[in-house]
Design a protein around this motif. Structure first.
Motif, PDB file in Angstrom:
ATOM      1  N   LYS A 176       0.808  -1.223   0.000  1.00  0.00           N
ATOM      2  CA  LYS A 176       0.000   0.000   0.000  1.00  0.00           C
ATOM      3  C   LYS A 176       0.843   1.276   0.000  1.00  0.00           C
ATOM      4  CE  LYS A 176      -3.177  -2.390   2.977  1.00  0.00           C
ATOM      5  NZ  LYS A 176      -3.492  -2.498   4.371  1.00  0.00           N
ATOM      6  N   HIS A 177       2.132   1.154   0.321  1.00  0.00           N
ATOM      7  CA  HIS A 177       2.988   2.334   0.458  1.00  0.00           C
ATOM      8  C   HIS A 177       4.242   2.196  -0.396  1.00  0.00           C
ATOM      9  CE1 HIS A 177       0.656   2.177   4.292  1.00  0.00           C
ATOM     10  NE2 HIS A 177       0.411   3.411   3.903  1.00  0.00           N
ATOM     11  N   ALA A 178       4.897   3.290  -0.629  1.00  0.00           N
ATOM     12  CA  ALA A 178       6.144   3.293  -1.396  1.00  0.00           C
ATOM     13  C   ALA A 178       7.269   3.831  -0.524  1.00  0.00           C
ATOM     14  CB  ALA A 178       5.989   4.159  -2.647  1.00  0.00           C
ATOM     15  N   LYS A 179       8.483   3.348  -0.817  1.00  0.00           N
ATOM     16  CA  LYS A 179       9.655   3.880  -0.130  1.00  0.00           C
ATOM     17  C   LYS A 179      10.199   5.047  -0.938  1.00  0.00           C
ATOM     18  CE  LYS A 179      12.220   0.689   2.744  1.00  0.00           C
ATOM     19  NZ  LYS A 179      13.327  -0.255   2.824  1.00  0.00           N
ATOM     20  N   ALA A 180      10.666   6.040  -0.231  1.00  0.00           N
ATOM     21  CA  ALA A 180      11.278   7.203  -0.873  1.00  0.00           C
ATOM     22  C   ALA A 180      12.151   7.914   0.151  1.00  0.00           C
ATOM     23  CB  ALA A 180      10.195   8.151  -1.401  1.00  0.00           C
ATOM     24  N   CYS A 186      12.812  10.705   2.506  1.00  0.00           N
ATOM     25  CA  CYS A 186      11.962  11.673   3.205  1.00  0.00           C
ATOM     26  C   CYS A 186      12.647  13.036   3.200  1.00  0.00           C
ATOM     27  CB  CYS A 186      11.712  11.216   4.641  1.00  0.00           C
ATOM     28  SG  CYS A 186      10.773  12.403   5.628  1.00  0.00           S
ATOM     29  N   GLY A 187      11.917  14.059   2.811  1.00  0.00           N
ATOM     30  CA  GLY A 187      12.455  15.412   2.760  1.00  0.00           C
ATOM     31  C   GLY A 187      12.702  16.020   4.127  1.00  0.00           C
ATOM     32  N   GLU A 188      12.046  15.481   5.152  1.00  0.00           N
ATOM     33  CA  GLU A 188      12.200  16.044   6.497  1.00  0.00           C
ATOM     34  C   GLU A 188      13.331  15.401   7.290  1.00  0.00           C
ATOM     35  OE1 GLU A 188       9.485  17.163  10.392  1.00  0.00           O
ATOM     36  OE2 GLU A 188       8.535  16.364   8.601  1.00  0.00           O
ATOM     37  N   CYS A 189      13.414  14.055   7.270  1.00  0.00           N
ATOM     38  CA  CYS A 189      14.431  13.369   8.075  1.00  0.00           C
ATOM     39  C   CYS A 189      15.553  12.766   7.235  1.00  0.00           C
ATOM     40  CB  CYS A 189      13.792  12.290   8.943  1.00  0.00           C
ATOM     41  SG  CYS A 189      13.105  10.890   8.010  1.00  0.00           S
ATOM     42  N   ALA A 190      15.420  12.813   5.919  1.00  0.00           N
ATOM     43  CA  ALA A 190      16.413  12.312   4.963  1.00  0.00           C
ATOM     44  C   ALA A 190      16.587  10.792   5.011  1.00  0.00           C
ATOM     45  CB  ALA A 190      17.757  13.007   5.154  1.00  0.00           C
ATOM     46  N   SER A 191      15.650  10.081   5.630  1.00  0.00           N
ATOM     47  CA  SER A 191      15.711   8.618   5.665  1.00  0.00           C
ATOM     48  C   SER A 191      15.095   8.046   4.398  1.00  0.00           C
ATOM     49  CB  SER A 191      14.935   8.077   6.868  1.00  0.00           C
ATOM     50  OG  SER A 191      15.516   8.477   8.069  1.00  0.00           O
ATOM     51  N   TRP A 192      15.592   6.904   3.948  1.00  0.00           N
ATOM     52  CA  TRP A 192      14.981   6.144   2.866  1.00  0.00           C
ATOM     53  C   TRP A 192      13.983   5.224   3.556  1.00  0.00           C
ATOM     54  CZ3 TRP A 192      14.691   6.580  -2.168  1.00  0.00           C
ATOM     55  CH2 TRP A 192      14.281   5.506  -2.938  1.00  0.00           C
ATOM     56  N   ILE A 193      12.683   5.561   3.457  1.00  0.00           N
ATOM     57  CA  ILE A 193      11.690   4.942   4.334  1.00  0.00           C
ATOM     58  C   ILE A 193      10.320   4.949   3.673  1.00  0.00           C
ATOM     59  CG2 ILE A 193      11.163   7.120   5.511  1.00  0.00           C
ATOM     60  CD1 ILE A 193      11.084   5.491   8.168  1.00  0.00           C
ATOM     61  N   GLY A 239       6.486   5.802   3.080  1.00  0.00           N
ATOM     62  CA  GLY A 239       5.771   7.062   3.274  1.00  0.00           C
ATOM     63  C   GLY A 239       4.868   7.033   4.496  1.00  0.00           C
ATOM     64  N   ALA A 240       4.597   5.844   5.041  1.00  0.00           N
ATOM     65  CA  ALA A 240       3.733   5.699   6.220  1.00  0.00           C
ATOM     66  C   ALA A 240       4.569   5.828   7.481  1.00  0.00           C
ATOM     67  CB  ALA A 240       3.012   4.357   6.173  1.00  0.00           C
ATOM     68  N   HIS A 241       4.996   7.060   7.742  1.00  0.00           N
ATOM     69  CA  HIS A 241       5.770   7.294   8.965  1.00  0.00           C
ATOM     70  C   HIS A 241       5.508   8.693   9.494  1.00  0.00           C
ATOM     71  CE1 HIS A 241       8.633   9.209   6.133  1.00  0.00           C
ATOM     72  NE2 HIS A 241       9.121   9.845   7.183  1.00  0.00           N
ATOM     73  N   ILE A 242       5.798   8.856  10.774  1.00  0.00           N
ATOM     74  CA  ILE A 242       5.711  10.157  11.428  1.00  0.00           C
ATOM     75  C   ILE A 242       7.103  10.505  11.941  1.00  0.00           C
ATOM     76  CG2 ILE A 242       3.289   9.926  12.102  1.00  0.00           C
ATOM     77  CD1 ILE A 242       4.286   9.233  14.959  1.00  0.00           C
TER      78      ILE A 242
END
Length: 180
Positions: free
Chosen positions: A40-44, A46-53, A55-58
């Motif tokens: 259901k989600h894709a990895k990319a 993250c522009g905020e934490c710079a992790s490769w993770i 999209g379903a994260h806070i």
């Protein structure tokens, strides 16, 4: 004795440049997947934490071990910590969850805290467990206490309820994270 001056120093908010962003996956399927992402989600990146993770994260705000230690040293250059218990070899006891209870003493006052390394193993995990326990126990002295709050600060003059209002989106993500 923790004087009012020491208490004020310990509770002083950290400047924004000292506050990190810790990503936490909110989707149980992503978290349990070997690739750490579900259908259901894709990895990319993250522009905020710079992790490769996924999209379903806070992001959880945190202050690192070095800055917490610096704050403790400013308040009391002789602060100490010790494990709550020792194992049969005389080393700090690690519980069945991979965590450790400690006693943190600042200005003659001792408070307990708990730390773990979130399932990691080895020497780096031990250091992370100690750092996590020190940060956790430091919170009991007020260090970075504002970052542990689940609510978001709002303007009290316009809020229908005094002081704080929950952030519905963040609270829903936290509830989902805890439930999964």
């Amino acid at each position: 004795m923790v004087t009012p001056e020491i208490a004020k120093l310990l509770r002083e908010p950290f400047p924004p440049e000292k506050i990190g962003k810790l990503p936490r996956v909110t989707c149980g399927e992503c978290r349990d997947s070997r690739s750490r992402v579900c259908d259901k989600h894709a990895k990319a990146r993250c522009g905020e934490c710079a992790s490769w993770i996924t999209g379903a994260h806070i992001h959880l705000d945190f202050v690192g071990h070095a800055d917490t230690t610096d704050r403790l040293l400013q308040a009391d250059p002789e602060w100490t910590w010790e494990p709550f218990a020792l194992d049969q070899r005389g080393l700090p006891a690690i519980d069945d969850n991979g965590g450790m209870w400690i006693r943190l003493t600042v200005s003659g006052v001792t408070r307990i805290g708990y730390g773990d390394a979130d399932g990691k193993r080895g020497g780096a995990a031990v250091k992370e467990t100690i750092g996590d326990a020190i940060r956790n126990a430091s919170m009991r002295f007020g260090v970075a206490l504002d970052l542990w709050r689940k609510e978001t600060h709002v303007d009290e003059s316009t809020a229908p309820h005094p002081r704080r209002q929950p952030d519905p989106e963040r609270e829903a993500a936290r509830r989902n994270f805890v439930a999964n």
